[in-house]
Design a protein around this motif. Structure first.
Motif, PDB file in Angstrom:
ATOM      1  N   ARG A  61       0.828  -1.206   0.000  1.00 49.25           N
ATOM      2  CA  ARG A  61       0.000   0.000   0.000  1.00 49.25           C
ATOM      3  C   ARG A  61       0.864   1.259   0.000  1.00 49.25           C
ATOM      4  O   ARG A  61       0.599   2.197  -0.756  1.00 49.25           O
ATOM      5  N   ARG A  62       1.908   1.277   0.831  1.00 47.81           N
ATOM      6  CA  ARG A  62       2.805   2.444   0.850  1.00 47.81           C
ATOM      7  C   ARG A  62       3.451   2.641  -0.519  1.00 47.81           C
ATOM      8  O   ARG A  62       3.549   3.767  -1.018  1.00 47.81           O
ATOM      9  N   PHE A  63       3.894   1.552  -1.116  1.00 43.83           N
ATOM     10  CA  PHE A  63       4.538   1.611  -2.426  1.00 43.83           C
ATOM     11  C   PHE A  63       3.579   2.153  -3.479  1.00 43.83           C
ATOM     12  O   PHE A  63       3.931   3.058  -4.255  1.00 43.83           O
ATOM     13  N   LEU A  64       2.380   1.636  -3.520  1.00 46.82           N
ATOM     14  CA  LEU A  64       1.407   2.051  -4.531  1.00 46.82           C
ATOM     15  C   LEU A  64       0.958   3.492  -4.333  1.00 46.82           C
ATOM     16  O   LEU A  64       0.815   4.247  -5.301  1.00 46.82           O
ATOM     17  N   GLN A  65       0.719   3.883  -3.099  1.00 54.65           N
ATOM     18  CA  GLN A  65       0.305   5.259  -2.835  1.00 54.65           C
ATOM     19  C   GLN A  65       1.405   6.238  -3.212  1.00 54.65           C
ATOM     20  O   GLN A  65       1.125   7.321  -3.738  1.00 54.65           O
ATOM     21  N   ALA A  66       2.659   5.854  -2.962  1.00 55.23           N
ATOM     22  CA  ALA A  66       3.780   6.715  -3.330  1.00 55.23           C
ATOM     23  C   ALA A  66       3.882   6.895  -4.843  1.00 55.23           C
ATOM     24  O   ALA A  66       4.438   7.887  -5.325  1.00 55.23           O
ATOM     25  N   HIS A  67       3.313   5.953  -5.596  1.00 60.10           N
ATOM     26  CA  HIS A  67       3.335   6.032  -7.061  1.00 60.10           C
ATOM     27  C   HIS A  67       2.016   6.555  -7.628  1.00 60.10           C
ATOM     28  O   HIS A  67       1.802   6.502  -8.840  1.00 60.10           O
ATOM     29  N   GLY A  68       1.147   7.028  -6.767  1.00 54.86           N
ATOM     30  CA  GLY A  68      -0.086   7.658  -7.232  1.00 54.86           C
ATOM     31  C   GLY A  68      -1.120   6.716  -7.798  1.00 54.86           C
ATOM     32  O   GLY A  68      -1.976   7.140  -8.588  1.00 54.86           O
ATOM     33  N   VAL A  69      -1.090   5.450  -7.400  1.00 55.93           N
ATOM     34  CA  VAL A  69      -2.081   4.485  -7.888  1.00 55.93           C
ATOM     35  C   VAL A  69      -3.438   4.803  -7.246  1.00 55.93           C
ATOM     36  O   VAL A  69      -3.515   5.070  -6.042  1.00 55.93           O
ATOM     37  N   PRO A  70      -4.523   4.804  -8.004  1.00 48.31           N
ATOM     38  CA  PRO A  70      -5.845   5.097  -7.457  1.00 48.31           C
ATOM     39  C   PRO A  70      -6.194   4.167  -6.297  1.00 48.31           C
ATOM     40  O   PRO A  70      -5.770   3.013  -6.246  1.00 48.31           O
ATOM     41  N   GLU A  71      -7.001   4.681  -5.370  1.00 49.45           N
ATOM     42  CA  GLU A  71      -7.271   3.967  -4.135  1.00 49.45           C
ATOM     43  C   GLU A  71      -7.937   2.608  -4.356  1.00 49.45           C
ATOM     44  O   GLU A  71      -7.687   1.668  -3.602  1.00 49.45           O
ATOM     45  N   ASP A  72      -8.765   2.484  -5.386  1.00 46.79           N
ATOM     46  CA  ASP A  72      -9.387   1.185  -5.624  1.00 46.79           C
ATOM     47  C   ASP A  72      -8.340   0.134  -5.959  1.00 46.79           C
ATOM     48  O   ASP A  72      -8.432  -1.017  -5.506  1.00 46.79           O
ATOM     49  N   GLY A  73      -7.326   0.507  -6.734  1.00 47.01           N
ATOM     50  CA  GLY A  73      -6.251  -0.423  -7.042  1.00 47.01           C
ATOM     51  C   GLY A  73      -5.439  -0.766  -5.807  1.00 47.01           C
ATOM     52  O   GLY A  73      -5.054  -1.928  -5.603  1.00 47.01           O
ATOM     53  N   VAL A  74      -5.175   0.232  -4.982  1.00 48.79           N
ATOM     54  CA  VAL A  74      -4.445   0.003  -3.731  1.00 48.79           C
ATOM     55  C   VAL A  74      -5.210  -0.980  -2.863  1.00 48.79           C
ATOM     56  O   VAL A  74      -4.635  -1.924  -2.291  1.00 48.79           O
ATOM     57  N   ARG A  75      -6.513  -0.780  -2.758  1.00 51.28           N
ATOM     58  CA  ARG A  75      -7.351  -1.653  -1.924  1.00 51.28           C
ATOM     59  C   ARG A  75      -7.320  -3.085  -2.437  1.00 51.28           C
ATOM     60  O   ARG A  75      -7.232  -4.034  -1.648  1.00 51.28           O
ATOM     61  N   ARG A  76      -7.395  -3.252  -3.746  1.00 55.78           N
ATOM     62  CA  ARG A  76      -7.389  -4.609  -4.309  1.00 55.78           C
ATOM     63  C   ARG A  76      -6.083  -5.325  -3.988  1.00 55.78           C
ATOM     64  O   ARG A  76      -6.077  -6.512  -3.620  1.00 55.78           O
ATOM     65  N   VAL A  77      -4.975  -4.638  -4.149  1.00 56.23           N
ATOM     66  CA  VAL A  77      -3.682  -5.260  -3.881  1.00 56.23           C
ATOM     67  C   VAL A  77      -3.540  -5.563  -2.396  1.00 56.23           C
ATOM     68  O   VAL A  77      -3.090  -6.648  -2.005  1.00 56.23           O
ATOM     69  N   TRP A  78      -3.918  -4.613  -1.545  1.00 52.46           N
ATOM     70  CA  TRP A  78      -3.831  -4.845  -0.096  1.00 52.46           C
ATOM     71  C   TRP A  78      -4.642  -6.082   0.286  1.00 52.46           C
ATOM     72  O   TRP A  78      -4.168  -6.966   1.011  1.00 52.46           O
ATOM     73  N   THR A  79      -5.856  -6.161  -0.215  1.00 51.54           N
ATOM     74  CA  THR A  79      -6.732  -7.283   0.119  1.00 51.54           C
ATOM     75  C   THR A  79      -6.177  -8.587  -0.416  1.00 51.54           C
ATOM     76  O   THR A  79      -6.224  -9.630   0.259  1.00 51.54           O
ATOM     77  N   ALA A  80      -5.653  -8.561  -1.635  1.00 51.54           N
ATOM     78  CA  ALA A  80      -5.090  -9.776  -2.233  1.00 51.54           C
ATOM     79  C   ALA A  80      -3.976 -10.346  -1.371  1.00 51.54           C
ATOM     80  O   ALA A  80      -3.893 -11.569  -1.158  1.00 51.54           O
ATOM     81  N   ILE A  81      -3.108  -9.489  -0.875  1.00 48.81           N
ATOM     82  CA  ILE A  81      -1.985  -9.947  -0.058  1.00 48.81           C
ATOM     83  C   ILE A  81      -2.460 -10.374   1.323  1.00 48.81           C
ATOM     84  O   ILE A  81      -2.072 -11.431   1.839  1.00 48.81           O
ATOM     85  N   ALA A  82      -3.314  -9.572   1.933  1.00 48.70           N
ATOM     86  CA  ALA A  82      -3.769  -9.865   3.293  1.00 48.70           C
ATOM     87  C   ALA A  82      -4.529 -11.185   3.374  1.00 48.70           C
ATOM     88  O   ALA A  82      -4.479 -11.876   4.399  1.00 48.70           O
ATOM     89  N   LEU A  83      -5.218 -11.568   2.301  1.00 52.23           N
ATOM     90  CA  LEU A  83      -6.061 -12.766   2.333  1.00 52.23           C
ATOM     91  C   LEU A  83      -5.449 -13.981   1.646  1.00 52.23           C
ATOM     92  O   LEU A  83      -6.112 -15.015   1.528  1.00 52.23           O
ATOM     93  N   HIS A  84      -4.188 -13.895   1.235  1.00 47.42           N
ATOM     94  CA  HIS A  84      -3.677 -14.975   0.387  1.00 47.42           C
ATOM     95  C   HIS A  84      -3.476 -16.295   1.120  1.00 47.42           C
ATOM     96  O   HIS A  84      -3.282 -17.329   0.482  1.00 47.42           O
ATOM     97  N   THR A  85      -3.545 -16.309   2.453  1.00 45.30           N
ATOM     98  CA  THR A  85      -3.484 -17.565   3.203  1.00 45.30           C
ATOM     99  C   THR A  85      -4.822 -17.874   3.868  1.00 45.30           C
ATOM    100  O   THR A  85      -4.876 -18.668   4.810  1.00 45.30           O
TER     101      THR A  85
END
Length: 215
Positions: A92-116
Motif C-alpha cells: 500500500r505504501r509503495f502504490l500510494q507513493a506512485h499515485g495508484v488510485p485507491e481502488d487499485g491500492v485496496r485490491r492489492v492490499w486485500t489480495a496480499i492480506a487474504l492470500h493464506t
C-alpha cells in the motif's frame, strides 16, 4: 530475467515503471527463494485467470504477487502483525507513493492480506482471487492439472524451485517464529507446530470457554 520477460503461454510481466521498481524492491528486500516464488505466483495466477476467463489488471496482479510474502523478511519480525498484513501494508505504501488510485491500492492490499485465507478470495475481485490462486498452485499444488505441462515447465525453468517444499517451509518458520501469537486461527499455526518445539497452539474452543464472560 527482466520484468518485460514473457512466456510462450503469452503471459507478460508488465513493462512499466511501477512493475520494474516493484521488482527491484523485492529483489533487494527478499531472498532469491521468495523472489522466484513470487514471480511464479504471478505467472501461475495469470494462467489461472485465463483458465477462469477472468479479466484482471496485470500490473495490480504483479504487485500483489511480488509483495505477498515480503512480510516474512527480517525487518518485520518485531511488528506484531500477521506477516500477510505487513506485506499488504508495504504494498500500500509503495502504490500510494506512485499515485495508484485507491481502488487499485485496496485490491492489492486485500489480495496480499487474504492470500493464506482459503475459501474467501476466490469470490472477490479477480486480482484478489488470482494472487491466492497463484500461491495455492505454487505452494500447495491446488489445480495442478489446470495448467499444461509445457507451460508449467517453462515457468519453472525461468524461476526454478530446487528443494522448494522444505525451503519455503523454512522461510515461513523463520518469518513467524518471532510472533507466534499471529498464527491464531490461520494455517501458519501448522508450520510452527511442526518446526518450533516450544510452540503452543492456541485453542479456539478454550479461548471461548475461558473468556471473562460468565455464560
Amino acid at each position: 530475467m527482466t520484468t518485460a520477460a514473457n512466456t510462450r503461454a503469452e503471459v507478460r510481466v508488465p513493462d512499466t515503471r511501477l512493475a520494474r521498481e516493484a521488482t527491484e524492491l523485492v529483489r533487494e528486500a527478499a531472498s532469491e527463494l521468495i523472489y522466484h516464488h513470487s514471480r511464479r505466483v504471478y505467472f501461475f495466477g495469470s494462467l489461472q485467470g485465463r483458465n477462469r476467463d477472468l479479466s484482471f489488471d496485470p500490473e495490480l496482479l504483479y504487485i500483489g504477487a511480488m509483495f505477498h510474502d515480503l512480510g516474512l523478511s527480517e525487518r518485520f519480525h518485531a511488528s506484531g502483525h500477521r506477516f500477510e498484513v505487513d506485506g499488504a501494508d508495504e504494498a500500500r505504501r509503495f502504490l500510494q507513493a506512485h499515485g495508484v488510485p485507491e481502488d487499485g491500492v485496496r485490491r492489492v492490499w486485500t489480495a496480499i492480506a487474504l492470500h493464506t485465507t482459503p475459501g474467501i478470495p476466490e469470490f472477490m475481485e479477480p486480482e484478489v482471487a488470482l494472487v491466492t490462486a497463484g500461491v495455492e498452485y505454487d505452494v500447495l499444488g491446488i489445480g495442478y492439472g489446470d495448467i499444461a505441462t509445457a507451460e508449467r515447465e517453462e515457468i519453472v525453468a525461468l524461476h526454478p524451485r530446487p528443494d522448494f517444499k522444505q525451503r519455503i517451509l523454512g522461510a515461513f518458520t523463520d518469518g513467524i517464529r518471532h510472533k507466534p501469537e499471529t498464527t491464531f486461527g490461520n494455517v501458519k499455526a501448522d508450520v510452527l507446530q511442526h518446526y518450533v518445539p516450544q510452540f503452543e497452539r492456541a485453542d479456539f474452543v478454550r479461548t471461548i470457554l475461558d473468556s471473562p464472560w460468565a455464560e
